[in-house]
Design a protein around this motif. Structure first.
Motif, PDB file in Angstrom:
ATOM      1  N   LEU A  95       0.782  -6.604  -7.118  1.00  0.00           N
ATOM      2  CA  LEU A  95       0.960  -7.444  -5.940  1.00  0.00           C
ATOM      3  C   LEU A  95       2.082  -8.471  -6.085  1.00  0.00           C
ATOM      4  O   LEU A  95       2.652  -8.909  -5.097  1.00  0.00           O
ATOM      5  CB  LEU A  95      -0.358  -8.156  -5.612  1.00  0.00           C
ATOM      6  CG  LEU A  95      -1.509  -7.212  -5.264  1.00  0.00           C
ATOM      7  CD1 LEU A  95      -2.814  -7.970  -5.180  1.00  0.00           C
ATOM      8  CD2 LEU A  95      -1.238  -6.482  -3.960  1.00  0.00           C
ATOM      9  N   TYR A 173       5.426   4.947   7.216  1.00  0.00           N
ATOM     10  CA  TYR A 173       6.155   5.315   6.004  1.00  0.00           C
ATOM     11  C   TYR A 173       5.268   5.146   4.794  1.00  0.00           C
ATOM     12  O   TYR A 173       4.514   4.191   4.703  1.00  0.00           O
ATOM     13  CB  TYR A 173       7.374   4.404   5.814  1.00  0.00           C
ATOM     14  CG  TYR A 173       8.413   4.562   6.875  1.00  0.00           C
ATOM     15  CD1 TYR A 173       9.163   5.737   6.964  1.00  0.00           C
ATOM     16  CD2 TYR A 173       8.651   3.546   7.788  1.00  0.00           C
ATOM     17  CE1 TYR A 173      10.126   5.878   7.940  1.00  0.00           C
ATOM     18  CE2 TYR A 173       9.619   3.684   8.763  1.00  0.00           C
ATOM     19  CZ  TYR A 173      10.351   4.857   8.835  1.00  0.00           C
ATOM     20  OH  TYR A 173      11.302   4.997   9.796  1.00  0.00           O
ATOM     21  N   TYR A 174       5.390   6.062   3.895  1.00  0.00           N
ATOM     22  CA  TYR A 174       4.755   5.823   2.612  1.00  0.00           C
ATOM     23  C   TYR A 174       5.847   5.790   1.561  1.00  0.00           C
ATOM     24  O   TYR A 174       6.557   6.773   1.351  1.00  0.00           O
ATOM     25  CB  TYR A 174       3.731   6.903   2.264  1.00  0.00           C
ATOM     26  CG  TYR A 174       3.249   6.714   0.848  1.00  0.00           C
ATOM     27  CD1 TYR A 174       2.539   5.567   0.520  1.00  0.00           C
ATOM     28  CD2 TYR A 174       3.561   7.624  -0.144  1.00  0.00           C
ATOM     29  CE1 TYR A 174       2.133   5.342  -0.783  1.00  0.00           C
ATOM     30  CE2 TYR A 174       3.156   7.401  -1.452  1.00  0.00           C
ATOM     31  CZ  TYR A 174       2.443   6.258  -1.759  1.00  0.00           C
ATOM     32  OH  TYR A 174       2.055   6.023  -3.056  1.00  0.00           O
ATOM     33  N   VAL A 175       5.999   4.642   0.946  1.00  0.00           N
ATOM     34  CA  VAL A 175       7.038   4.497  -0.058  1.00  0.00           C
ATOM     35  C   VAL A 175       6.375   4.348  -1.423  1.00  0.00           C
ATOM     36  O   VAL A 175       5.572   3.449  -1.636  1.00  0.00           O
ATOM     37  CB  VAL A 175       7.911   3.273   0.269  1.00  0.00           C
ATOM     38  CG1 VAL A 175       8.973   3.085  -0.793  1.00  0.00           C
ATOM     39  CG2 VAL A 175       8.546   3.443   1.628  1.00  0.00           C
ATOM     40  N   PRO A 177       5.793   3.093  -4.867  1.00  0.00           N
ATOM     41  CA  PRO A 177       6.305   1.908  -5.548  1.00  0.00           C
ATOM     42  C   PRO A 177       7.005   2.283  -6.862  1.00  0.00           C
ATOM     43  O   PRO A 177       6.433   2.998  -7.677  1.00  0.00           O
ATOM     44  CB  PRO A 177       5.053   1.069  -5.819  1.00  0.00           C
ATOM     45  CG  PRO A 177       3.886   1.853  -5.355  1.00  0.00           C
ATOM     46  CD  PRO A 177       4.341   3.167  -4.845  1.00  0.00           C
TER      47      PRO A 177
END
Lengths: 336, 531
Positions: A95, A173-175, A177
């Motif tokens: 986080l 969107y899926y990014v 990490p």
């Protein structure tokens, strides 16, 4: 120089210990029992309650808990969340980049607007522009973050529809990490246009979080600039007929900036504090929101770990600022 | 649909990220992060929404929008005459989800049922201690003392043997904690040395499968292609975690989410007028009450309890606190539950009669007491503090001086449990729509000792009826017993029953066939999106 660095580093250990004790005691001073909260209205039999406390290791004397916490810390173990059972350090590392990204954007915004505004106000001292900047800074400084955030959302997101309401990127969107910094990760992903979505989402929270530092920087720049503009060497430069813009931007600004940079360094701690509120309003998945949720659940290890790790960052920044100062200004080293 | 969302959908579709060009995505702005993805381990609705309600199935399930129990993974069941043996016949051809970490080699069968229950029941089960191993709901529903064995008869038959007859058993195992996990997946993960994965990367038989979860931000699901009830009309389901209620409302307005839970009461008036929002409402399955601590004087005296019931101006409270979103309560169960006894007569507001009763009880000059008020907003009570003030004023009028006491929520619950209060405000939301879930859980003798019976009221005639109703299986007979129990409850007055509140659910106008779940869940199999 060596002695100076050593002295500074020597301070870090007691500070660190102080923070662990502070965080440990503080969260336990807030009344409320994590086990009672987990059960809610449902209630638990006294035996079950005791059994769960024991399972979580909360039945032991506080001092004992504290020392075993310290012992675990010494091995780099920050413990596990009482609620989700996930390792606190992992949660923090997932986080924290989001908070860092937001804080960095907020600082950028504050500096890019605050510096020129302060300079202009100083140069045109007493003008309407000066009054406007000063009034704006005062307002910005006293703006409650929660209210300010909601106001901007209502205006820019709901009424005008220019910015998204909250979140870090469009949910479409899926990014994956990689670095944890959305702006960088989107560019590394196979959907680089997600970058614009991420940027779009960053604007409003960065403005909200940057407002107070912006006000501080503008005021600091103005007063520091005024002081420098009154110095003999500036007057000499002006008397020599040098280009007035050049006098301000090159001769005066360079010296005026020194206290401003210190102030910017000091803002880091404040920025992280402000991030807690900003993240909650904008559903920004950073440590602020995590800490708030953990405090609500009396998730002791998460709160302790969160406060400790954030403090480490602040301590580290201050240390770096101190050391840099020592390099820039050798007189500091010998003082004290 | 707003421009931003539309643009994003179009972009995603073009890239094939969602699959077909017509891919439908529903965005749910949830109120918080789930604690995990295994409903056995946790107790909050937030976690159940993210796990059991959309990823898993149970042997029997609540029909959407009702509290009626319908067949789930079990096609049918039989109960033995003594009420102790339940035999479930399992559905055939039910497929588990295929995820990144798991490819099922077989269909759902009895092993999965046995695994899911034995993990919680048997302290020596290899999975019992995994992920902390606290099964609060399983404990709370007294499953450890109720279940004798859970055994496989053959691949498609499971037998549950109980230690005592328990009529609400079927309703209880329709609850989230009784979700069925995959035993094959658990075995594989145990062999791989990563048993916690079962709880973090769920595999179920439900309509949606988890794709990924970004902590505190987004949970992404896709439709389970082989779902046994048929594939969902929504291809993708997204939970966009948004803790602030005002921001959730802003997101609905901006079209960034389709459905949101728990609106801010202050926003309701505006939502009703708002063309961008369809504000649905339904009577909640709940009760807000004031409990007298009958273990303390003078509340051990039924006359005092009745007098203080008579002294409360309930109509004024409903007006001021619930502002139209609540109905005065006379029974401890809401009218939406079967066996609700409408013939029970409530105490009318009558301060004179209250004074007379107090005099009879020997409190001519009143007495001093306290009223505990919760520090948080709950579905059954939007403003406990204000409610306490109104009751305080009403009681003062009959000579009873009450002091208002409040603690932080966890502390409040803990101290209330310890019985430190004299009178307290609290409430309850039903778990399964069975009257037992209110009458026994909140007012039974078993619950008077550290359970959720905050009045500490243990009254044999009442308890006998409620316990008897547990053991008979015909609903008609149970209804009779519960109706009688409600009469006794009213007469003995361990509570002032205050209100049943209305639950609100804002959705976007393009959402079709949404049904409010009376039990407070959010289910996404059934609702759709208009084109």
């Amino acid at each position: 120089m060596f002695a100076f660095v050593f002295r500074r580093l020597g301070l870090v250990v007691p500070t660190f210990l102080g923070v662990t004790l502070f965080a440990f005691v503080l969260i336990r001073l807030i009344p409320g029992d994590p086990v009672a909260l987990m059960a809610g209205e449902r209630g638990l039999t006294p035996e079950r309650h005791a059994q769960m406390l024991a399972q979580l290791g909360l039945d032991r004397p506080m001092v004992e808990q504290y020392f075993s916490y310290l012992a675990a810390l010494a091995q780099g173990d920050f413990g596990r969340s009482l609620v989700t059972r996930s390792p606190v350090l992992n949660d923090f590392l997932t986080l924290f980049p989001a908070t860092l990204e937001l804080s960095f954007a907020a600082m950028l915004f504050a500096v890019v607007i605050g510096l020129p505004a302060g300079i202009l106000a100083a140069v045109r001292r007493g003008s309407t522009l000066d009054h406007t900047v000063m009034a704006g800074a005062l307002t910005g400084y006293s703006m409650p973050i929660f209210w300010w955030g909601l106001l901007l959302i209502m205006l820019f997101s709901v009424t005008l529809g220019w910015t998204p309401v909250s979140g870090r990127i469009s949910v479409m969107y899926y990014v994956e990490p990689v670095t944890g910094f959305m702006l960088i990760d989107t560019l590394l992903s196979d959907e680089p246009e997600a970058f614009w979505s991420a940027l779009h989402h960053l604007v409003l929270p960065a403005i909200v979080l940057g407002t107070i530092p912006l006000a501080v920087i503008a005021r600091m720049t103005r007063s520091s600039m005024l002081e420098v503009l009154g110095e003999d060497y500036v007057r000499t430069a002006r008397a020599k007929g040098l280009n007035p813009t050049r006098v301000v931007l090159v001769h005066a600004l360079r010296n005026a900036l020194i206290p401003v940079i210190t102030v910017i360094g000091l803002q880091v701690g404040l920025l992280l504090a402000g991030a807690i509120l900003t993240e909650t309003i904008f559903a920004w998945p950073g440590i602020g929101k995590w800490l708030i949720e953990s405090i609500g659940r009396r998730d002791y290890p998460s709160v302790q770990g969160g406060i400790l790790l954030v403090s480490c960052v602040v301590i580290a920044v201050n240390l770096i600022v101190d050391l840099l100062y020592g390099i820039i200004n050798p007189r500091i080293r010998h003082a004290r | 649909m707003n421009k931003a969302l539309m643009g994003a959908v179009a972009a995603a579709a073009l890239l094939g990220a969602v699959g077909a060009a017509e891919a439908k995505t529903m965005v749910y702005c949830s109120e918080g992060s789930p604690e995990g993805f295994n409903p056995q381990l946790f107790t909050t609705g937030t976690t159940f929404d993210a796990s059991s309600r959309n990823v898993y199935n149970r042997l029997v399930e609540f029909e959407r929008g009702t509290t009626t129990v319908q067949p789930g993974l079990a096609e049918r069941y039989e109960v033995s005459d003594d009420g102790l043996t339940y035999t479930f016949h399992l559905r055939k051809g039910v497929k588990f989800q295929t995820t990144k970490g798991f490819t099922p080699s077989r269909d759902f069968n009895a092993d999965d049922v046995v695994f899911s229950f034995m993990r919680q029941l048997d302290p020596n089960h290899p999975y019992n201690k995994v992920s902390g191993g606290t099964y609060e709901y399983f404990q709370g529903m007294s499953m450890p003392s109720l279940l004798k064995t859970v055994e496989k008869v053959d691949d498609h038959t499971v037998r549950f043997v109980l230690n005592r007859p328990e009529a609400p058993f079927i309703a209880n195992i329709a609850m989230d904690f009784a979700s069925i996990l995959s035993a094959e997946y658990a075995d594989q993960m145990m062999k791989a040395g990563t048993p916690e994965k079962v709880d973090l990367e769920p595999v179920g038989t439900g309509p949606y499968q988890l794709v990924n979860y970004q902590k505190d931000a987004v949970i992404r699901y896709k439709a389970h292609p082989d779902y046994w009830r048929g594939k969902s009309s929504l291809d993708t389901l997204v939970f966009s975690i948004t803790p602030d209620a005002s921001v959730r409302y802003a997101k609905i307005q901006a079209g960034e989410c389709h459905v949101m839970p728990y609106p801010n009461p202050a926003d309701l008036a505006k939502m009703k007028e708002d063309p961008k929002v369809n504000l649905m409402s339904q009577e909640g399955l709940n009760i807000g009450y004031l409990a007298f601590n009958v273990r303390k004087k003078p509340f051990d005296d039924v006359k005092v309890r009745q007098a203080l019931n008579l002294a409360v101006n309930k109509a004024a409270i409903i007006d001021a606190i619930y502002q139209g979103a609540g109905k005065a309560a006379k029974n401890p169960i809401p009218p939406t539950i079967w066996s609700y006894n409408d013939k029970v007569e409530d105490y009318a507001y009558d301060p004179e009669k209250a004074k007379a009763l107090l005099k009879e009880a020997g409190f001519e000059n009143g007495f001093e007491t306290d009223i505990w008020a919760m520090p948080v907003q709950r579905p059954y009570n939007p403003n406990a503090r204000r409610m306490a003030e109104m009751i305080q004023a009403d009681w003062a009028a009959v000579g009873v001086k009450a002091q208002i006491v409040s603690y932080e929520w966890g502390e409040y619950l803990k101290r209330a449990q310890a019985g430190e209060h004299q009178t307290l405000l609290l409430g309850w939301t039903g778990d399964n729509g069975d009257p037992d879930n209110f009458l026994a859980v909140l007012l039974g003798c078993d619950a008077a000792n550290g359970g959720s019976n905050y009045a500490g009221w243990c009254y044999k005639p009442f308890d006998d009826l409620v316990m008897k109703a547990k053991t008979v299986s015909g609903q008609a007979e149970r209804t009779k017993l519960y109706e009688e129990a409600q009469v006794i409850f009213k007469e003995q007055a361990p509570w002032v029953t205050i209100a049943h509140s209305v639950v609100y659910q804002p959705i976007r106008p393009e959402v079709t066939d949404w049904k409010i779940d009376p039990l407070g869940g959010h289910y996404f199999y059934g609702p759709g999106l208009k084109d």
